[in-house]
Design an enzyme around this catalytic site. Sequence first.
Site, PDB file in Angstrom:
ATOM      1  N   ASN A 247       1.453  -3.739   7.840  1.00 58.43           N
ATOM      2  CA  ASN A 247       2.315  -4.542   6.958  1.00 58.43           C
ATOM      3  C   ASN A 247       3.338  -3.647   6.273  1.00 58.43           C
ATOM      4  OD1 ASN A 247       1.664  -7.478   6.477  1.00 58.43           O
ATOM      5  ND2 ASN A 247      -0.393  -6.635   6.389  1.00 58.43           N
TER       6      ASN A 247
ATOM      7  N   ALA B 103       0.804  -1.221   0.000  1.00 59.48           N
ATOM      8  CA  ALA B 103       0.000   0.000   0.000  1.00 59.48           C
ATOM      9  C   ALA B 103       0.838   1.273   0.000  1.00 59.48           C
ATOM     10  CB  ALA B 103      -0.929  -0.025   1.204  1.00 59.48           C
TER      11      ALA B 103
ATOM     12  N   HIS C 244      -0.526   7.166   4.088  1.00 61.99           N
ATOM     13  CA  HIS C 244       0.802   6.772   4.592  1.00 61.99           C
ATOM     14  C   HIS C 244       1.796   7.835   4.161  1.00 61.99           C
ATOM     15  CE1 HIS C 244      -0.632   2.795   5.633  1.00 61.99           C
ATOM     16  NE2 HIS C 244      -1.050   2.602   4.397  1.00 61.99           N
TER      17      HIS C 244
END
Length: 272
Positions: free
Chosen positions: A193, A125, A223
């Site tokens: 993750n 991601a 993020h």
Amino acid sequence: MLKMALIGCGSIGRIIAGAVCQGEVRASLVMVLDRDKEAAGKVCELLEGRPAIAGGVEEILASDADMVVEAASVEAAKEVAVPVLESGKDLMLLSVGALADGAFYRRVLEAARDSGRKVYIPSGAIGGLDALKSAMVAQVEEVTLTTTKNPRGLAGAPYLEEQGIDAGAITEKRVVFEGSAAEAIKGFPANTNVAVALGVAGIGVERTRVRVVADPGATRNVHEIHVRGDFGQFTFRVENLPSPHNPKTSYLAGLSAVATLKRLTSPFQVGT
Ligand SMILES: NC(=O)c1ccc[n+]([C@@H]2O[C@H](COP(=O)([O-])OP(=O)(O)OC[C@H]3O[C@@H](n4cnc5c(N)ncnc54)[C@H](O)[C@@H]3O)[C@@H](O)[C@H]2O)c1
């Protein structure tokens, strides 16, 4: 043509199978495994030459697949990674959080070296791993990840439960966790993750710093990565939309698995 087996037929597994079906990835899917037989059946329906549905990991290991793609869970990754490599197949790992366990990481590395096979870890991601890998050729002093999510997406995280924090009661944006990537994956196994992928690509899961922010106003999973070293510094920010079949998984994570497969089967390679 690359022959693949797939473990995990959820949101990422379906995106991978869809890409194979559309010919976007020049590979064939020979076998699938999911503890949910209905999920495995749905993935098979996407594909013309219906892959076999495995009854267990042994069948995957005995298959003629060149590569096994794990898109299931940390538990599945820990169960299959070493046997897959020892059976002479390459491995793609989506549940990269499994590698935060140092002893397991070393076993996987050793099995890959001994068997001469490869372990592929898609960017998931996030992005910026290409620049981080280049930066790592010289010294890197700092890698920080700030993950901002709606508290709904953090509900049930072991760290929040330990701290007695009720995600549903968070009404204002606040930092709910600060620590290493190794601590983050224990406290937020479904959300971090990416922190472990950053740790493995960079300065390790103990030195990679993570901040988790709960923001009731957030509509996307954000993020932000900051890296500082001999090369200078960079900041990478992604605002992720959810996957069509699983709101907890960012769409980009499935796309990154497809992009990795495309890279493996393409004559032209761009990027570090
Ligand atoms: N690297 C990243 O950035 C990133 C991003 C998102 C998700 N992930 C991870 O990728 C994995 C797959 O994500 P998803 O969104 O497709 O999940 P999902 O829940 O939609 O699908 C997972 C599937 O795997 C199956 N499964 C789970 N454990 C299994 C086992 N031990 N044996 C057989 N089948 C099993 C489930 O029944 C389910 O059908 C998860 O571990 C997730 O945390 C990684």
